[in-house]
Design an enzyme around this catalytic site. Structure first.
Site, PDB file in Angstrom:
ATOM      1  CG  HIS A   1       0.533   6.362  -0.707  1.00  0.00           C
ATOM      2  ND1 HIS A   1      -0.646   6.909  -1.178  1.00  0.00           N
ATOM      3  CD2 HIS A   1       0.230   5.802   0.492  1.00  0.00           C
ATOM      4  CE1 HIS A   1      -1.614   6.680  -0.306  1.00  0.00           C
ATOM      5  NE2 HIS A   1      -1.113   6.005   0.701  1.00  0.00           N
TER       6      HIS A   1
ATOM      7  CG  HIS B   1       5.756  11.282  -5.614  1.00  0.00           C
ATOM      8  ND1 HIS B   1       6.894  11.369  -4.833  1.00  0.00           N
ATOM      9  CD2 HIS B   1       5.611  12.515  -6.168  1.00  0.00           C
ATOM     10  CE1 HIS B   1       7.393  12.586  -4.911  1.00  0.00           C
ATOM     11  NE2 HIS B   1       6.647  13.297  -5.719  1.00  0.00           N
TER      12      HIS B   1
ATOM     13  CG  HIS C   1      -1.673   1.291   1.401  1.00  0.00           C
ATOM     14  ND1 HIS C   1      -2.880   1.546   0.791  1.00  0.00           N
ATOM     15  CD2 HIS C   1      -1.375   2.414   2.119  1.00  0.00           C
ATOM     16  CE1 HIS C   1      -3.296   2.764   1.115  1.00  0.00           C
ATOM     17  NE2 HIS C   1      -2.405   3.303   1.927  1.00  0.00           N
ATOM     18  CD  GLU C   2       1.954   3.464   3.686  1.00  0.00           C
ATOM     19  OE1 GLU C   2       2.127   4.545   3.094  1.00  0.00           O
ATOM     20  OE2 GLU C   2       0.981   3.261   4.443  1.00  0.00           O
TER      21      GLU C   2
END
Length: 232
Positions: free
Chosen positions: A101, A105, A97-98
């Site tokens: 991100h 980006h 999940h991280e």
């Protein structure tokens, strides 16, 4: 209005507590579902970044529980110690999940870009809004001038920015989870049982953001009625 507000806020607070408790329970449960591939959260994260052609983001360990986050300023995927070192379905879900991100980006995902631009303003508005609202209402009551009203409205506008930020966070979080789950599935990183655990973990994590957004909206509406109603 005050009684209705207390009921709504109390309901949201209770729902938030239940969701948070359920989330911790889910993570504890799926932390016992060990990965057959033997990879740690850190290794899962590094592979997902590599598979997406991202080589300028560093995966690091950060203290605490459920403190995992992606920092776009220094391009780091920060994983809590349990996630960084553990080799289970919950750790795989959070790590992916991280990294979702980080992929957002790298691809200039519009909602993340908008959210990032709002961070400096929200950091100020979140700390000042309540002070301005309360100060404005007290000033208006004590001095009986319109100055207090405008001060309170300024605080309300700052609170509206923070509320908008909470809702913009929703598509960012859900999209990161969708990217994570798609990668885990397409790359056959998890067994069926492990994947179900990862999916369920991220589902409950996302619900915490929904509750937070609803709570922010309830507060905004309450203070909006209080401030605008004071002009009647």
């Amino acid at each position: 209005m005050d009684f209705t507000y207390l009921i709504v806020i109390g309901g949201i607070a209770l729902f938030s507590f239940l969701v948070s408790a359920r989330l911790k329970s889910k993570f504890a449960h799926y932390s016992k579902v060990h990965l057959q591939n033997g990879m740690s959260g850190a290794e899962i994260a590094e592979k997902m970044l590599s598979d997406n052609g991202i080589y300028d983001v560093k995966v690091i360990s950060t203290p605490g529980q459920l403190t995992d986050h992606y920092n776009p300023m220094n391009k780091t995927v920060n994983l809590s110690e349990a996630v960084y070192n553990q080799r289970n379905a919950a750790a795989a879900a959070v790590a992916a999940h991280e990294c979702g991100h980080a992929v957002q980006h790298a691809q200039a995902y519009s909602w993340l870009t908008m959210r990032s631009k709002m961070v400096p303003v929200v950091n100020v508005s979140s700390s000042l809004s309540q002070w301005l609202i309360m100060g404005g209402l007290i000033l208006g009551f004590a001095v009986k001038t319109s100055i207090g009203f405008y001060v309170a409205v300024a605080g309300l506008l700052l609170m509206a920015i923070a509320t908008l930020f909470s809702f913009i966070t929703l598509p960012v979080e859900y999209d990161a989870s969708n990217r994570a789950l798609a990668w885990l599935k397409n790359k056959n990183m998890l067994t069926q049982q492990e994947y179900v655990g990862a999916e369920d973990s991220l589902k409950w994590a996302a619900r915490t953001y929904v509750v937070a957004a609803l709570g922010a909206l309830a507060s905004l509406l309450y203070w909006g009625f209080r401030i605008l109603g004071s002009r009647d």
